[in-house]
Motif scaffolding. Structure first.
Motif, PDB file in Angstrom:
ATOM      1  N   MET A 245      11.820  33.719 -34.594  1.00 29.48           N
ATOM      2  CA  MET A 245      10.769  33.074 -34.214  1.00 29.48           C
ATOM      3  C   MET A 245       9.931  33.372 -33.583  1.00 29.48           C
ATOM      4  SD  MET A 245      10.846  29.996 -33.946  1.00 29.48           S
ATOM      5  CE  MET A 245      12.854  29.218 -34.400  1.00 29.48           C
ATOM      6  N   LYS A 246       9.056  34.002 -32.528  1.00 27.94           N
ATOM      7  CA  LYS A 246       8.518  34.672 -32.140  1.00 27.94           C
ATOM      8  C   LYS A 246       7.314  35.580 -33.160  1.00 27.94           C
ATOM      9  CE  LYS A 246      11.689  36.974 -28.667  1.00 27.94           C
ATOM     10  NZ  LYS A 246      12.160  38.568 -28.273  1.00 27.94           N
ATOM     11  N   LEU A 247       7.578  35.413 -34.013  1.00 29.68           N
ATOM     12  CA  LEU A 247       6.193  35.482 -35.326  1.00 29.68           C
ATOM     13  C   LEU A 247       6.170  34.537 -35.815  1.00 29.68           C
ATOM     14  CD1 LEU A 247       7.261  39.812 -37.008  1.00 29.68           C
ATOM     15  CD2 LEU A 247       6.504  38.712 -34.615  1.00 29.68           C
ATOM     16  N   ALA A 248       6.470  33.184 -35.370  1.00 29.24           N
ATOM     17  CA  ALA A 248       6.334  32.142 -36.154  1.00 29.24           C
ATOM     18  C   ALA A 248       4.787  31.142 -35.518  1.00 29.24           C
ATOM     19  CB  ALA A 248       7.118  30.749 -35.357  1.00 29.24           C
ATOM     20  N   ALA A 249       4.241  31.155 -36.687  1.00 27.03           N
ATOM     21  CA  ALA A 249       2.341  30.689 -36.358  1.00 27.03           C
ATOM     22  C   ALA A 249       2.764  29.487 -35.936  1.00 27.03           C
ATOM     23  CB  ALA A 249       2.172  30.017 -37.960  1.00 27.03           C
ATOM     24  N   GLN A 250       1.477  28.825 -35.226  1.00 30.56           N
ATOM     25  CA  GLN A 250       1.457  27.466 -34.682  1.00 30.56           C
ATOM     26  C   GLN A 250       0.755  26.980 -34.683  1.00 30.56           C
ATOM     27  OE1 GLN A 250       1.950  27.574 -30.577  1.00 30.56           O
ATOM     28  NE2 GLN A 250       1.987  25.378 -31.833  1.00 30.56           N
ATOM     29  N   GLY A 251       1.596  25.483 -35.033  1.00 23.14           N
ATOM     30  CA  GLY A 251       1.190  24.650 -35.553  1.00 23.14           C
ATOM     31  C   GLY A 251       0.618  23.075 -34.890  1.00 23.14           C
ATOM     32  N   TYR A 252      -0.078  22.663 -35.499  1.00 19.54           N
ATOM     33  CA  TYR A 252      -1.157  21.101 -34.666  1.00 19.54           C
ATOM     34  C   TYR A 252      -0.585  20.129 -35.398  1.00 19.54           C
ATOM     35  CZ  TYR A 252      -3.014  25.074 -31.895  1.00 19.54           C
ATOM     36  OH  TYR A 252      -3.387  26.364 -31.253  1.00 19.54           O
ATOM     37  N   LEU A 334       6.188  20.049 -38.776  1.00 24.48           N
ATOM     38  CA  LEU A 334       6.001  21.104 -37.763  1.00 24.48           C
ATOM     39  C   LEU A 334       4.187  21.980 -37.533  1.00 24.48           C
ATOM     40  CD1 LEU A 334       9.271  23.312 -39.012  1.00 24.48           C
ATOM     41  CD2 LEU A 334       9.099  22.280 -36.644  1.00 24.48           C
ATOM     42  N   GLY A 335       3.356  21.073 -38.215  1.00 21.98           N
ATOM     43  CA  GLY A 335       1.856  21.407 -38.491  1.00 21.98           C
ATOM     44  C   GLY A 335       1.333  21.939 -39.369  1.00 21.98           C
ATOM     45  N   PHE A 336       1.827  22.046 -40.803  1.00 21.92           N
ATOM     46  CA  PHE A 336       1.389  22.517 -41.880  1.00 21.92           C
ATOM     47  C   PHE A 336       0.627  21.831 -42.991  1.00 21.92           C
ATOM     48  CE2 PHE A 336       3.604  25.455 -38.756  1.00 21.92           C
ATOM     49  CZ  PHE A 336       3.120  26.595 -38.553  1.00 21.92           C
ATOM     50  N   ASN A 337       0.056  21.797 -43.715  1.00 20.20           N
ATOM     51  CA  ASN A 337      -0.361  21.437 -44.680  1.00 20.20           C
ATOM     52  C   ASN A 337       0.616  22.954 -45.850  1.00 20.20           C
ATOM     53  OD1 ASN A 337       0.219  19.043 -44.233  1.00 20.20           O
ATOM     54  ND2 ASN A 337      -2.170  18.341 -44.318  1.00 20.20           N
ATOM     55  N   SER A 338       0.746  22.528 -47.060  1.00 22.56           N
ATOM     56  CA  SER A 338       0.016  23.222 -47.717  1.00 22.56           C
ATOM     57  C   SER A 338       0.433  22.897 -48.668  1.00 22.56           C
ATOM     58  CB  SER A 338       1.800  24.314 -47.391  1.00 22.56           C
ATOM     59  OG  SER A 338       3.005  23.921 -47.611  1.00 22.56           O
ATOM     60  N   LEU A 339       0.260  24.633 -50.058  1.00 28.45           N
ATOM     61  CA  LEU A 339       0.111  23.761 -51.143  1.00 28.45           C
ATOM     62  C   LEU A 339       0.141  24.783 -52.282  1.00 28.45           C
ATOM     63  CD1 LEU A 339      -0.492  22.517 -53.866  1.00 28.45           C
ATOM     64  CD2 LEU A 339      -3.323  22.706 -53.854  1.00 28.45           C
ATOM     65  N   CYS A 340       1.267  25.622 -53.380  1.00 28.24           N
ATOM     66  CA  CYS A 340       0.844  26.127 -54.636  1.00 28.24           C
ATOM     67  C   CYS A 340       0.638  26.309 -56.201  1.00 28.24           C
ATOM     68  CB  CYS A 340       2.339  27.134 -54.189  1.00 28.24           C
ATOM     69  SG  CYS A 340       2.894  27.763 -55.312  1.00 28.24           S
TER      70      CYS A 340
END
Length: 376
Positions: A245-252, A334-340
């Motif tokens: 959790m300390k390495l979790a990215a920051q979402g907005y 959580l503040g993320f968008n993604s595409l694979c």
């Protein structure tokens, strides 16, 4: 006619809503054709002031490329990194589909079995005019099940609105396997299963429940053991521990406010996966290589619709110039968008994560720009 004051105000708003390319930090060397295509696509996305950061991973002809833009945390000037954990939203469903494929290979599940074979108790309503819901229909979104298995009471909805996002996630996490099992007694398909595609997170959640039952094991252990032993990926997990959790990215959020990173648990929200871009690129490489039997099976089409659209085991699929590709997008509060996107015939895989929810459509446009630049 627009007066001079209104014109000046309009110009000011346009300028304030965009940022110059010079303002965007990146580690892209902008040397190769691929570098330039990525930069062109990323800069178009980042030109909007509401965009925050991008992590773009590419596997092309056996080589791995990684590009970063913007910031992980606003105001720090520090780029996103491949070692940060991101929640990838609904792309997590492809992991459930792969685990289903492994269960088929292990002869734990039959794709065309009635799902009631794997549920405790009696569920006479889980059929439509004598047609049962089958396992594969949970994985290709043709089950005919309702999009909501349990609708929240009005007072619950009011309570949730008063809670922080972390509080909402904690409240919904209490919807567990027993809750799902109880509610299934009241669920009725609204059409003949297998005949109509309708994206359904609850169907995949039910599939996860079935996988846990046939293996007598929790989903986290199932998926992490598969990834670690079969693919050598150790930084993909449904639940982050304290160290991770300390390495979790920051979402907005949409209004550019930082969103707290929490584990999404329980059976209400849907399957969840947290991963580093480093390991996600390993996942992409495995999709392209198709050396693992479960991955090959997950790509086999199980439902075909109009205009080339089809579904494998939770992988969406389409064609371009008679060449089939696979894809899935993800969005999370959580503040993320993604595409694979996976192009097996072109040996190209692209995974894009934004640590903002500025625009899922523009992420698709980025992917298209990059793909077009490396067409064979």
């Amino acid at each position: 006619m627009m007066n001079i004051k209104a014109f000046i105000l309009l110009i000011t708003c346009v300028i304030s809503a965009s940022r110059s390319m010079a303002q965007v930090k990146t580690d892209n060397p902008v040397i190769t054709q691929l570098d330039k295509a990525v930069n062109r696509a990323a800069m178009q996305y980042m030109s909007d002031s509401t965009a925050n950061g991008l992590n773009i991973g590419i596997v092309y002809k056996g080589k791995t490329y990684s590009y970063h833009y913007g910031e992980n945390v606003k105001g720090t000037g520090k780029l996103p990194s491949d070692d940060l954990y991101y929640n990838i939203g609904s792309i997590a469903k492809t992991f459930t589909g792969t685990l289903l494929a492994q269960a088929v290979i292990d002869k734990r599940i039959g794709l065309h079995d009635d799902i009631r074979k794997y549920l405790p108790g009696c569920y006479p309503k889980l059929q439509y005019q004598g047609h049962p819901v089958t396992v594969v229909q949970l994985a290709n979104h043709t089950s005919g099940l309702p999009g909501v298995i349990r609708d929240l009471y009005p007072e619950e909805k009011i309570k949730l609105r008063e809670l922080s996002f972390a509080g909402q996630a904690n409240y919904l996490s209490h919807y567990n396997a027993d809750s799902l099992q109880q509610d299934l007694h009241h669920v009725i398909p609204d059409t003949i299963p297998g005949t109509r595609y309708r994206y359904n997170t609850n169907g995949v959640m039910l599939l996860q429940y079935i996988l846990e039952r046939v293996y007598s094991c929790g989903y986290k252990k199932l998926i992490t053991e598969y990834l670690q032993t079969r693919l050598g990926l150790h930084h993909i997990t449904p639940i982050l521990d304290r160290k991770q959790m300390k390495l979790a990215a920051q979402g907005y959020t949409k209004d550019a406010k930082p969103q707290s990173y929490v584990n999404l648990e329980g059976y209400y929200i849907g399957p969840s996966i947290n991963a580093t871009m480093h390991d996600l690129l390993g996942y992409v490489r495995a999709q392209l290589d198709e050396l693992d039997p479960a991955i090959r099976l997950s790509h086999q089409l199980t439902w075909t619709g109009p205009n080339g659209f089809a579904v494998g085991l939770n992988w969406m699929s389409n064609t371009e110039n008679a060449t089939r590709y696979f894809y899935h997008e993800g969005n999370t509060k959580l503040g993320f968008n993604s595409l694979c996107t996976i192009y097996p015939m072109k040996q190209l895989g692209i995974f894009i994560i934004a640590n903002d929810v500025h625009s899922q459509e523009k992420i698709g446009q980025m992917e298209n720009t990059i793909h077009n630049a490396v067409k064979q």
